[in-house]
Structure formats: structure tokens, C-alpha cells
Motif scaffolding. Structure first.
Motif, short mmCIF file in Angstrom:
data_model
loop_
_atom_site.label_atom_id
_atom_site.label_comp_id
_atom_site.label_asym_id
_atom_site.label_seq_id
_atom_site.Cartn_x
_atom_site.Cartn_y
_atom_site.Cartn_z
N UNK A 264 0.81 -1.19 -0.07
CA UNK A 264 0.13 -0.06 0.03
C UNK A 264 0.87 1.30 0.11
N UNK A 265 2.20 1.11 0.57
CA UNK A 265 2.93 2.16 0.54
C UNK A 265 3.42 2.67 -0.95
N UNK A 266 3.57 1.61 -1.71
CA UNK A 266 3.93 1.79 -3.13
C UNK A 266 2.58 2.22 -3.98
N UNK A 267 1.40 1.88 -3.45
CA UNK A 267 0.11 2.15 -4.33
C UNK A 267 0.19 3.58 -3.94
N UNK A 268 0.39 3.89 -2.71
CA UNK A 268 0.34 5.52 -2.44
C UNK A 268 1.55 6.41 -3.00
N UNK A 269 2.28 5.86 -3.68
CA UNK A 269 3.32 6.65 -4.54
C UNK A 269 4.55 6.58 -4.08
N UNK A 270 4.86 5.86 -2.78
CA UNK A 270 6.16 5.75 -2.10
C UNK A 270 7.22 4.94 -3.07
N UNK A 271 8.41 5.78 -3.13
CA UNK A 271 9.39 4.96 -4.08
C UNK A 271 10.15 4.08 -3.19
N UNK A 272 10.64 2.99 -3.61
CA UNK A 272 11.55 1.83 -3.01
C UNK A 272 12.64 1.33 -3.76
N UNK A 273 13.55 1.10 -2.85
CA UNK A 273 14.78 0.56 -3.59
C UNK A 273 15.03 -0.94 -2.59
N UNK A 274 14.83 -1.98 -3.61
CA UNK A 274 14.92 -3.39 -2.99
C UNK A 274 16.22 -3.96 -3.12
N UNK A 275 17.20 -4.29 -2.22
CA UNK A 275 18.52 -4.80 -2.35
C UNK A 275 18.39 -6.20 -1.86
N UNK A 276 18.15 -7.32 -2.52
CA UNK A 276 17.68 -8.45 -2.25
C UNK A 276 18.33 -9.85 -2.46
N UNK A 277 18.53 -10.56 -1.68
CA UNK A 277 19.38 -12.09 -1.85
C UNK A 277 18.16 -12.82 -1.50
N UNK A 278 18.42 -13.75 -2.77
CA UNK A 278 17.07 -15.00 -2.62
C UNK A 278 17.90 -16.32 -2.37
N UNK A 279 19.35 -16.28 -2.09
CA UNK A 279 20.11 -17.41 -1.88
C UNK A 279 21.01 -17.38 -0.79
N UNK A 452 14.91 -2.63 -8.22
CA UNK A 452 15.12 -3.77 -7.65
C UNK A 452 16.56 -4.51 -8.20
N UNK A 453 17.16 -4.72 -6.90
CA UNK A 453 18.77 -5.17 -7.18
C UNK A 453 18.94 -6.68 -6.76
N UNK A 454 19.06 -7.73 -7.56
CA UNK A 454 19.31 -9.18 -6.71
C UNK A 454 20.50 -9.22 -6.31
N UNK A 455 21.03 -8.34 -5.27
CA UNK A 455 21.98 -8.73 -4.50
C UNK A 455 22.22 -7.44 -3.54
N UNK A 456 21.88 -7.93 -2.24
CA UNK A 456 22.04 -7.08 -1.00
C UNK A 456 23.40 -6.80 -0.73
N UNK A 457 24.56 -7.18 -1.07
CA UNK A 457 25.74 -6.90 -0.87
C UNK A 457 26.31 -5.70 -1.69
N UNK A 458 25.51 -4.98 -2.73
CA UNK A 458 25.97 -4.31 -3.58
C UNK A 458 26.24 -2.90 -2.61
N UNK A 459 25.72 -2.73 -1.43
CA UNK A 459 26.05 -1.81 -0.34
C UNK A 459 27.29 -2.11 0.12
N UNK A 460 27.83 -3.11 0.11
CA UNK A 460 28.99 -3.58 0.78
C UNK A 460 30.48 -3.34 0.02
N UNK A 461 30.48 -2.17 -0.80
CA UNK A 461 31.54 -2.05 -1.73
C UNK A 461 32.84 -1.73 -1.08
N UNK A 462 32.83 -1.22 0.30
CA UNK A 462 34.21 -0.83 0.74
C UNK A 462 34.67 -1.98 1.49
N UNK A 463 34.38 -3.15 1.32
CA UNK A 463 34.85 -4.37 1.88
C UNK A 463 35.05 -5.47 0.60
N UNK A 464 36.13 -6.34 0.75
CA UNK A 464 36.33 -7.33 -0.03
C UNK A 464 36.71 -8.66 0.92
#
Length: 554
Positions: A264-279, A452-464
Motif C-alpha cells: 500500500x505504500x507503493x500504491x500511495x506513491x512511495x518510492x522503494x529500493x529493494x536490495x534482495x538476496x534469494x540464496x 530492484x537489485x538481486x544482490x544485497x551486498x551491493x552496499x558492501x562496496x568498501x569491503x572485499x
């Protein structure tokens, strides 16, 4: 003769008066004429408005001073010209150029101070007193206003580009770099972003740099969907106060109530960024006796939500030959090991979000399928053509790519990993029993966007390998990854802050000599570039002398 002298004096007087009049007019009216074909000296309206609104002095120190090779000399000159253009609109913008290594007695101390402040040097070859030597330069600037300071990167070092291409990219981004710095220093934060918590999202440690950079543009706040379990209506009302929300690598399944609130947040116009790991898979999981672990599907209870919005995240891992190595300990210390689960994505510049972005580093990324449903879909991230997807569950071993790697198996084409969705979304709960009742239930939403990005670790760019990078540089690839710029551009786009993005997209073409052609036709090029101008100048002098002598001989 007296008549001619009198006429010349009259012309000189008229010219003198014309110059005075033009100067008087110039004090009241400002106009520059840009005659370049790419309009490189024409600032965008966004930049001009930004500069005009500067009320207090901004001091900019540029460390790009000294004797450089032609490419860097061009960057130096273009930087001066863009800052002069900025200052012509507002005298509150004051800049100066400094050479950190000019004073050799203090150079080492100055360099150490700059490095400690995060100004990463670049090594270039330079001719000094007829000798070639490797010197450090700092293609950076710093903007200061009061107690606020912002670093300004001047050099783009994108993977796979030649030095001249990187200089061209750098010049294209100069206006953006300085406009972005001024925005961070002067603008008030109006739009709000919710950082979702409560479903096992990634730790703040691994997304701190992204959030701190995001905080320079927007107000951030943590938001827990379980904060008012007995009053979901109030939770939705509170969430609707935020312009956008970020869901970063949740590890616990969403309940139907939580899912309906987000829907419903999306239906009301709220923007969303999903960074998801499915494995379920992590580098730390390989620290076992046999250096292996089982990668298995992670159930987040979001499949029906994404399916309705027009995508499907698969229980698959991407293996890509274009990837960054992993390190393993040995008797010789850390050694690199081929690691195809860490794809590095090269941007195709197909959207303002990905324009001029360096390699984006991912870790255990999944694939995304796009479905037909009337929503516009733009692929932002995809693996190289030399990649493939493998389904989970599967065993992952630290050394599995060291032997018997058949490159022919990695020809399945690009795998989609990140998608921008735009349009009027339909509710995933349309024609379904709702988990709770709202005062205003929407089955169809207003015009909206989500990423929608199918990788939650995309924010973890300062670590290897869970180890922090020194100055953000990967020691094996020698790259500063473009994850931060990509994520910031993505959020700017979601929140319709397209002014800075449009500046980033400015195209400028710099004309460099083709080194191969120059080498093959050196004598011919030398005659054209050096001899021909001298011949033209000599010819002009002879003709001028001839006609002048002919005129006054009478």
C-alpha cells in the motif's frame, strides 16, 4: 595627408568610445558566447541556479597544479575554465590551485596529510629536466564553507578505458562534480528516506558509507514494520511520511501484514529500493575444514509481490568470468583465487543512473526475470556475456574455479541483476483477502518508480572478503568500484532529483591526436602541426608588407 590623419584619429576616438560604452553595458548585462560545437562552456540551468543561490563564500582548493603530460594538462585547464565560468555567475565562489609537491622539503608531509584525508593519489609518468620519472598527482579539490567541507574528485578511472577516454569522461563530469559539492554544502534536506529494519537486514557497518553519503542529500530514519503490531493503519501512515524506503538484504521472511503495508505504500506513491538476496550464501560460510558450504534458497515471502509488479527473482547464483578474485591465506600470505561469484558489472550507459559509472562489484548475485504487465522495465545491471546462472541448492567451494574451468560453459549471455520499474503498479492484494482492514485500500497505484537489485551486498562496496579496502581501492583489480555512485544516482532518480543526474550526462568531446597515426606519419604530422602554421604566418607577413608598401608608396 592631414585629412588621412584626421580620419584615423576620428576612427580611433570612435573605437575608444565604443569600448567604454560596451564596458558600461557589461556592468549591467552579462552574456557569454559559447562557440564550441559540444557547448562545453555552457552551464546547465540547474547549475546556474545553484550557483546564483550561494549566499556565503565557498572556497575551493584544487590540488591539480604543476607540469603535467598533455592529457592531465587538458584536465587542469578544463578545471580552471569551469571554475572561472562558475565564478562569473557569483563572486562568492573563490578558488585557487595548489601543487602539493612543489616544495620538496614539505612534499612528503603534505602528501601524507592528503592521503589521510582520503585524497587518493594517481601515479603518472613525467619528464623533468629531460628525465622520465614517476610522480604522484592529486586530481582532487576540496570545497569549504564555514565548518562544512566536501571532497571533489576530478579524475575518472573507469575500467577498460584508455587514459584519453578517462580524461574525456573526467572533463564531462567536472560540472557535475563541483555542482554536486555545492549542493551538499548549501542545500537543505527536505526529502525523507526510511531505512527498513526488523527483518534481519544487513548490519549498519556494511552499509555505513552508502548511508552517510545519502545523508548529505536527504533525511534518513530507521523504520521498523513491527513498531506498532496492533495498529498496522498507524504504521502505514507513519511510513507514508517518507518519500522513499530502502530494504537492504533482509534475511527473515515478511509477514502478510508487513507485505501489505509495503504494497500500500507503493500504491500511495512511495518510492522503494529493494536490495534482495534469494540464496543463502556468504564468504564466512566457507571458513570450514573443507572450505565449502551449501548455498540454499532463502524464503522471504516476497515472490507474489514482485510477480505482480512485473519481475521474478530466481533462486540462482551468477557465475561470471569478469569477476574480482577472492583472497586465501597461504605460507606466502594472502594470494588471489579466481572467484566467479563476485561479478563486476560494466555499465552500458543506457540510462542516466548508469551514465559514466565505473565497475559495480557484486557478491553472490541472483538473476531477475522481467514479466509482461504494462510496467516499463529498464535493465540497469547485468553480467557480462561470459557468464551463466546456477540453481540453488548447490555446494560452493573456495577452490572450485582453480582447475578444469571450461570457458565454453560461460557463454549463456548476460544475466539480468538490477531493474528499474516505472509506471502505475497494481496491488499484489488485488482480488485477495486482505490481512487487515485499512481506511483507504488501493488496488491500483499512482505513477511510481522502484528499483530492484538481486544482490544485497551491493552496499558492501568498501569491503572485499569482509576486509575493509584501503582508500576504497581493491588491491587485486586496482579499482575504486562505482557502487556508491550507482546507488546515489538511483536514489536521486527515484526521488526526481534529476538536475544533478542531467549534469552528469553532459557529453563533451576532447580532440586528442591518435598516437598510432602520429607514430606512423611523424614527419607529415610535424609539418602539418608545426611547419604549416609558420608558413601561413610568413605568407601573411609578406602580403601585409607588400600591400602596406604599395598603399603608402603613393
Amino acid at each position: 595627408m592631414k585629412t588621412q590623419t584626421k580620419k584615423n584619429l576620428q576612427q580611433l576616438f570612435l573605437l575608444f568610445m565604443l569600448v567604454i560604452v560596451l564596458n558600461i553595458i557589461g556592468n549591467f548585462y552579462f552574456k557569454r558566447f559559447d562557440l564550441t560545437h559540444d557547448k562545453r562552456y555552457t552551464l546547465s540551468e540547474t547549475t546556474i541556479q545553484l550557483i546564483k543561490e550561494i549566499k556565503e563564500p565557498i572556497f575551493i582548493d584544487v590540488f591539480l597544479d604543476g607540469q603535467f603530460p598533455p592529457e592531465f594538462k587538458r584536465l587542469q585547464n578544463e578545471t580552471k575554465q569551469i571554475l572561472e565560468e562558475f565564478r562569473s555567475y557569483n563572486s562568492n565562489l573563490i578558488f585557487q590551485f595548489n601543487n602539493p609537491i612543489e616544495d620538496e622539503s614539505k612534499a612528503e608531509q603534505y602528501v601524507q596529510e592528503l592521503v589521510s584525508l582520503g585524497f587518493t593519489p594517481t601515479n603518472i609518468n613525467s619528464n623533468k629536466n629531460g628525465k622520465k620519472e614517476l610522480i604522484q598527482i592529486f586530481p582532487w579539490a576540496i570545497a569549504n564553507q564555514g565548518q562544512k567541507s566536501v571532497r571533489v574528485p576530478l579524475l575518472v578511472n573507469n575500467f577498460g578505458n584508455s587514459p584519453s577516454e578517462n580524461i574525456t569522461k573526467s572533463v564531462q563530469l567536472l560540472e557535475f562534480a563541483f555542482a554536486d559539492a555545492i549542493t551538499k554544502i548549501t542545500s537543505g534536506k527536505q526529502k525523507k528516506i526510511a531505512v527498513l529494519k526488523g527483518n534481519g537486514e544487513i548490519g549498519d557497518k556494511y552499509q555505513a558509507d552508502f548511508l552517510l553519503n545519502l545523508k548529505e542529500y536527504y533525511q534518513l530514519g530507521e523504520f521498523n514494520l513491527d513498531s506498532l503490531q496492533e495498529n498496522p493503519q498507524k504504521i502505514l501512515e507513519n511510513l507514508n511520511r517518507f518519500d522513499a524506503t530502502i530494504i537492504t538484504k533482509p534475511t527473515e521472511a515478511f509477514s502478510d501484514k508487513e507485505k501489505y503495508i509495503l504494497d500500500q505504500y507503493v500504491m500511495n506513491g512511495g518510492k522503494s529500493m529493494w536490495l534482495i538476496d534469494k540464496v543463502v550464501m556468504d564468504i564466512d560460510s566457507l571458513k570450514t575444514e573443507n572450505n565449502s558450504a551449501l548455498a540454499y534458497p532463502r524464503e522471504l515471502n516476497l515472490d507474489d509481490l514482485f510477480f505482480k509488479y512485473g519481475i521474478r527473482i530466481n533462486y540462482q547464483l551468477v557465475q561470471d568470468l569478469l569477476s574480482t578474485p577472492i583472497t586465501a591465506q597461504s605460507a606466502q600470505g594472502d594470494v588471489p583465487i579466481d572467484w566467479l561469484y563476485s561479478p563486476i558489472i560494466k555499465s552500458e550507459d543506457n540510462h542516466s543512473i548508469t551514465k559514466n559509472i565505473n565497475l559495480v562489484k557484486l557478491e553472490f548475485a541472483n538473476t531477475i526475470d522481467t514479466l509482461k504487465n504494462g510496467i516499463k522495465k529498464t535493465v540497469l545491471l547485468k553480467s557480462s556475456a561470459q557468464s551463466k546462472a546456477v540453481g540453488a541448492p548447490l555446494e560452493v567451494n573456495l577452490y572450485q574455479f582453480m582447475d578444469n574451468l571450461n570457458e565454453e560453459d560461460f557463454s549463456k549471455g548476460n544475466q539480468t541483476i538490477g531493474v528499474l520499474l516505472e509506471g502505475k503498479f497494481n496491488s499484489a492484494f488485488k482480488n485477495r483477502v486482505k490481512p487487515f482492514t485499512l481506511t483507504k485500500e488501493l488496488d491500483s497505484g499512482i505513477e511510481n518508480k522502484m528499483i530492484v537489485i538481486a544482490d544485497g551486498d551491493i552496499v558492501n562496496y568498501n569491503y572485499v572478503n569482509k576486509k575493509p579496502l584501503l582508500n576504497g581501492i581493491d588491491q587485486w583489480t586496482q579499482q575504486v568500484y562505482g557502487n556508491k555512485e550507482f546507488l546515489l544516482n538511483a536514489m536521486n532518480y527515484l526521488l526526481d532529483d534529476t538536475g544533478l543526474i542531467n549534469i552528469r550526462n553532459k557529453e563533451i568531446t576532447l580532440a586528442f591526436l591518435d598516437k598510432d597515426k602520429v607514430s606512423k606519419n611523424y614527419s607529415q604530422i610535424q609539418v602539418i602541426t608545426v611547419g604549416l602554421p609558420l608558413i601561413v604566418l610568413l605568407l601573411f607577413g609578406v602580403l601585409f608588407f607588400f600591400f602596406r608598401k604599395k598603399k603608402y608608396a603613393k
